[in-house]
Design a protein around this motif. Sequence first.
Motif, PDB file in Angstrom:
ATOM      1  N   THR A   7      12.785 -53.417   3.935  1.00 23.71           N
ATOM      2  CA  THR A   7      13.358 -53.824   5.221  1.00 23.71           C
ATOM      3  C   THR A   7      12.300 -54.584   6.016  1.00 23.71           C
ATOM      4  O   THR A   7      11.460 -55.251   5.444  1.00 23.71           O
ATOM      5  CB  THR A   7      13.875 -52.589   5.995  1.00 23.71           C
ATOM      6  N   GLU A  11      14.082 -52.570  11.515  1.00 20.75           N
ATOM      7  CA  GLU A  11      14.611 -51.312  10.982  1.00 20.75           C
ATOM      8  C   GLU A  11      13.743 -50.146  11.458  1.00 20.75           C
ATOM      9  O   GLU A  11      14.256 -49.075  11.795  1.00 20.75           O
ATOM     10  CB  GLU A  11      14.680 -51.356   9.456  1.00 20.75           C
ATOM     11  N   LYS A 121      23.826 -53.962   9.538  1.00 20.28           N
ATOM     12  CA  LYS A 121      22.793 -54.005   8.492  1.00 20.28           C
ATOM     13  C   LYS A 121      22.041 -55.326   8.442  1.00 20.28           C
ATOM     14  O   LYS A 121      20.945 -55.399   7.899  1.00 20.28           O
ATOM     15  CB  LYS A 121      23.415 -53.728   7.113  1.00 20.28           C
ATOM     16  N   GLU A 124      18.362 -55.196   9.474  1.00 27.51           N
ATOM     17  CA  GLU A 124      17.356 -54.476   8.687  1.00 27.51           C
ATOM     18  C   GLU A 124      16.212 -55.378   8.235  1.00 27.51           C
ATOM     19  O   GLU A 124      15.089 -54.931   8.092  1.00 27.51           O
ATOM     20  CB  GLU A 124      17.988 -53.849   7.433  1.00 27.51           C
ATOM     21  N   LYS A 125      16.508 -56.638   7.991  1.00 25.96           N
ATOM     22  CA  LYS A 125      15.485 -57.564   7.472  1.00 25.96           C
ATOM     23  C   LYS A 125      14.965 -58.523   8.542  1.00 25.96           C
ATOM     24  O   LYS A 125      14.289 -59.486   8.234  1.00 25.96           O
ATOM     25  CB  LYS A 125      16.046 -58.333   6.283  1.00 25.96           C
TER      26      LYS A 125
END
Length: 169
Positions: A7, A11, A121, A124-125
């Motif tokens: 990640t 995150e 989501k 997350e990155k």
Amino acid sequence: NRKFKKTEMVETLRLALENIDDDICFSYSDIVYDKKLIKALLKKKIKKNIILPINLNWKNTWNIRKKPILIDAESLILKNNFVIEIGKKIENPRDVHGQFMGILLIPRLLRKKLLQKLKNKIFEKYQTTKLLNNLILDNFKIEALKSKYHWYEFDDYDDLTNYKKEFKI
């Protein structure tokens, strides 16, 4: 963040927000800064805005680091002491009002709203500056704390070597 290798920083921030029911001071671990910055940050009346210390002496730091500004540094534009853009490629260094110092203060009042956003989501990155720019577009207010205090980032061994040489340690 047990999944950090898969990640990113955001995150880790989400996990902190889930587990800390208070104002949060979020900081990168590869920087050094004057303790006066933390004192100034703690004196700041935390209301409903994210507080973002910015380095006004950033060009001097990049000269010490010997990094090409147009490649390594990112945009940071202020309007009425609020960040209106951050984390983009720089076209002209004169248009940059400062640099993100790898530290931010998130008030408890924004915790739930921010957590709701970070449940997606896609984040997350994300790196922190990309998130901040996204928050600006979603009408979050990010207040600048202008600073001329000592700040330095260590991205590689050259940064360490240049720091030791400049500050004779």
